[in-house]
Write a protein that holds these residues in place. Structure first.
Motif, PDB file in Angstrom:
ATOM      1  N   GLU A  78      17.530 110.508  46.112  1.00 16.60           N
ATOM      2  CA  GLU A  78      16.702 109.537  46.491  1.00 16.60           C
ATOM      3  C   GLU A  78      15.729 109.997  45.051  1.00 16.60           C
ATOM      4  O   GLU A  78      15.604 108.377  43.922  1.00 16.60           O
ATOM      5  N   ILE A  79      16.486 110.515  44.387  1.00 13.82           N
ATOM      6  CA  ILE A  79      15.693 111.248  42.606  1.00 13.82           C
ATOM      7  C   ILE A  79      15.945 109.856  41.563  1.00 13.82           C
ATOM      8  O   ILE A  79      16.121 109.062  41.418  1.00 13.82           O
ATOM      9  N   VAL A  80      17.649 110.220  41.827  1.00 16.03           N
ATOM     10  CA  VAL A  80      18.307 108.923  41.390  1.00 16.03           C
ATOM     11  C   VAL A  80      17.967 107.680  41.817  1.00 16.03           C
ATOM     12  O   VAL A  80      18.514 106.463  40.549  1.00 16.03           O
ATOM     13  N   LEU A  81      18.189 107.165  42.225  1.00 13.74           N
ATOM     14  CA  LEU A  81      18.060 106.198  42.822  1.00 13.74           C
ATOM     15  C   LEU A  81      16.467 105.226  42.397  1.00 13.74           C
ATOM     16  O   LEU A  81      16.261 103.733  42.437  1.00 13.74           O
ATOM     17  N   ASN A  82      15.319 106.453  43.073  1.00 16.49           N
ATOM     18  CA  ASN A  82      14.110 105.926  42.421  1.00 16.49           C
ATOM     19  C   ASN A  82      14.508 105.608  40.317  1.00 16.49           C
ATOM     20  O   ASN A  82      13.331 104.709  40.470  1.00 16.49           O
ATOM     21  N   ALA A  83      14.897 106.540  39.799  1.00 19.14           N
ATOM     22  CA  ALA A  83      14.686 105.916  38.472  1.00 19.14           C
ATOM     23  C   ALA A  83      15.834 104.116  38.455  1.00 19.14           C
ATOM     24  O   ALA A  83      15.572 104.422  37.647  1.00 19.14           O
ATOM     25  N   CYS A  84      17.007 104.563  39.049  1.00 17.49           N
ATOM     26  CA  CYS A  84      17.498 102.715  38.449  1.00 17.49           C
ATOM     27  C   CYS A  84      16.681 101.794  38.599  1.00 17.49           C
ATOM     28  O   CYS A  84      16.493 100.941  38.785  1.00 17.49           O
ATOM     29  N   ARG A  85      15.893 102.370  39.929  1.00 19.19           N
ATOM     30  CA  ARG A  85      14.792 101.232  40.737  1.00 19.19           C
ATOM     31  C   ARG A  85      13.524 100.815  39.615  1.00 19.19           C
ATOM     32  O   ARG A  85      13.351  99.957  39.191  1.00 19.19           O
ATOM     33  N   LYS A  86      13.090 102.484  39.080  1.00 17.08           N
ATOM     34  CA  LYS A  86      12.447 102.278  38.398  1.00 17.08           C
ATOM     35  C   LYS A  86      12.847 101.744  36.297  1.00 17.08           C
ATOM     36  O   LYS A  86      12.234 100.134  36.503  1.00 17.08           O
ATOM     37  N   VAL A  87      13.849 101.537  36.211  1.00 14.63           N
ATOM     38  CA  VAL A  87      14.431 101.532  34.606  1.00 14.63           C
ATOM     39  C   VAL A  87      14.926  99.642  34.863  1.00 14.63           C
ATOM     40  O   VAL A  87      14.847  98.844  34.197  1.00 14.63           O
ATOM     41  N   LEU A  88      15.264  99.316  36.403  1.00 15.46           N
ATOM     42  CA  LEU A  88      15.672  98.099  36.571  1.00 15.46           C
ATOM     43  C   LEU A  88      14.533  97.198  37.056  1.00 15.46           C
ATOM     44  O   LEU A  88      15.855  96.189  37.120  1.00 15.46           O
ATOM     45  N   ARG A  89      14.191  97.687  37.182  1.00 13.10           N
ATOM     46  CA  ARG A  89      12.946  96.436  37.609  1.00 13.10           C
ATOM     47  C   ARG A  89      12.079  96.498  35.866  1.00 13.10           C
ATOM     48  O   ARG A  89      11.997  96.274  35.154  1.00 13.10           O
ATOM     49  N   ALA A  90      11.867  94.585  36.680  1.00 12.16           N
ATOM     50  CA  ALA A  90      11.297  93.664  35.729  1.00 12.16           C
ATOM     51  C   ALA A  90       9.846  93.872  35.254  1.00 12.16           C
ATOM     52  O   ALA A  90       8.777  94.258  36.038  1.00 12.16           O
ATOM     53  N   PRO A  91       9.264  94.406  33.919  1.00 13.68           N
ATOM     54  CA  PRO A  91      10.006  94.190  32.857  1.00 13.68           C
ATOM     55  C   PRO A  91      10.647  95.138  32.589  1.00 13.68           C
ATOM     56  O   PRO A  91      10.167  96.386  32.736  1.00 13.68           O
ATOM     57  N   ILE A  92      12.744  95.117  32.217  1.00 16.32           N
ATOM     58  CA  ILE A  92      12.977  96.217  31.625  1.00 16.32           C
ATOM     59  C   ILE A  92      12.732  97.229  30.178  1.00 16.32           C
ATOM     60  O   ILE A  92      12.533  95.795  29.443  1.00 16.32           O
ATOM     61  N   ASP A  93      12.025  98.108  30.147  1.00 12.18           N
ATOM     62  CA  ASP A  93      11.928  99.054  28.643  1.00 12.18           C
ATOM     63  C   ASP A  93      13.241  99.461  27.992  1.00 12.18           C
ATOM     64  O   ASP A  93      14.128 100.090  28.498  1.00 12.18           O
ATOM     65  N   GLU A  94      13.089  98.239  26.829  1.00 12.15           N
ATOM     66  CA  GLU A  94      14.404  98.764  26.014  1.00 12.15           C
ATOM     67  C   GLU A  94      15.178 100.252  26.134  1.00 12.15           C
ATOM     68  O   GLU A  94      15.890 100.875  26.434  1.00 12.15           O
ATOM     69  N   ALA A  95      14.072 100.515  25.360  1.00 14.05           N
ATOM     70  CA  ALA A  95      13.753 102.292  25.019  1.00 14.05           C
ATOM     71  C   ALA A  95      14.851 102.985  26.939  1.00 14.05           C
ATOM     72  O   ALA A  95      16.183 104.161  26.486  1.00 14.05           O
ATOM     73  N   GLU A  96      14.251 103.391  28.133  1.00 12.99           N
ATOM     74  CA  GLU A  96      14.894 103.227  29.937  1.00 12.99           C
ATOM     75  C   GLU A  96      16.419 102.365  29.418  1.00 12.99           C
ATOM     76  O   GLU A  96      16.800 103.520  29.876  1.00 12.99           O
ATOM     77  N   TYR A  97      16.056 101.392  29.250  1.00 13.52           N
ATOM     78  CA  TYR A  97      17.207 101.201  29.523  1.00 13.52           C
ATOM     79  C   TYR A  97      18.422 101.896  28.633  1.00 13.52           C
ATOM     80  O   TYR A  97      20.162 102.533  29.234  1.00 13.52           O
ATOM     81  N   ARG A  98      18.562 102.141  27.209  1.00 12.58           N
ATOM     82  CA  ARG A  98      19.277 102.695  27.059  1.00 12.58           C
ATOM     83  C   ARG A  98      19.167 104.209  27.433  1.00 12.58           C
ATOM     84  O   ARG A  98      20.936 104.421  27.523  1.00 12.58           O
ATOM     85  N   TRP A  99      18.494 104.385  27.357  1.00  9.61           N
ATOM     86  CA  TRP A  99      18.772 105.975  28.070  1.00  9.61           C
ATOM     87  C   TRP A  99      19.304 106.015  29.158  1.00  9.61           C
ATOM     88  O   TRP A  99      20.638 106.589  30.047  1.00  9.61           O
ATOM     89  N   PHE A 100      19.805 105.030  30.749  1.00 13.55           N
ATOM     90  CA  PHE A 100      19.753 105.008  31.633  1.00 13.55           C
ATOM     91  C   PHE A 100      21.463 104.470  31.632  1.00 13.55           C
ATOM     92  O   PHE A 100      21.903 104.721  31.937  1.00 13.55           O
ATOM     93  N   THR A 101      21.653 104.208  30.121  1.00 11.95           N
ATOM     94  CA  THR A 101      22.769 103.232  30.391  1.00 11.95           C
ATOM     95  C   THR A 101      23.612 104.169  28.872  1.00 11.95           C
ATOM     96  O   THR A 101      25.018 104.425  29.002  1.00 11.95           O
ATOM     97  N   GLN A 102      23.303 105.170  29.231  1.00 14.36           N
ATOM     98  CA  GLN A 102      24.430 106.500  28.252  1.00 14.36           C
ATOM     99  C   GLN A 102      25.597 107.681  29.107  1.00 14.36           C
ATOM    100  O   GLN A 102      24.901 107.993  29.840  1.00 14.36           O
TER     101      GLN A 102
END
Length: 102
Positions: A78-102
């Motif tokens: 649930e923690i991971v899925l919530n983070a995915c939802r948060k990071v991939l929800r519009a508008p996408i924050d560039e810094a969060e997205y970079r963290w997510f894709t590392q």
């Protein structure tokens, strides 16, 4: 000819990565069992640490995530899925997205 070499190299990388994962899981399992016996409160702290890291898009240790998953897979999922939802929800924050894709 080049395709065969590329396929072989990819296969070698997969085998190496699989071996590393197996070793990491083995080490995490050993640490999990030790912590269960000697410091069970640390296991709850590890879940909290993972949760905080995902909530704030902060770095975390892979071994901590593996152990937290062993403690409570459903909660960590649930923690991971919530983070995915948060990071991939519009508008996408560039810094969060970079963290997510590392």
């Amino acid at each position: 000819m080049g395709t065969i070499e590329s396929t072989e190299k990819l296969g070698q990388r997969v085998v190496i990565a699989k071996g590393k994962l197996e070793k990491d899981v083995e080490n995490a399992t050993h640490r999990f069992k030790w912590l269960q016996q000697h410091s069970p409160q640390t296991l709850a702290t590890m879940i909290k640490s993972v949760s905080d890291s995902f909530e704030t898009c902060s770095p975390f240790l892979e071994s901590t995530l593996l152990i937290a998953w062993m403690v409570d897979a459903q909660q960590v999922k649930e923690i991971v899925l919530n983070a995915c939802r948060k990071v991939l929800r519009a508008p996408i924050d560039e810094a969060e997205y970079r963290w997510f894709t590392q």
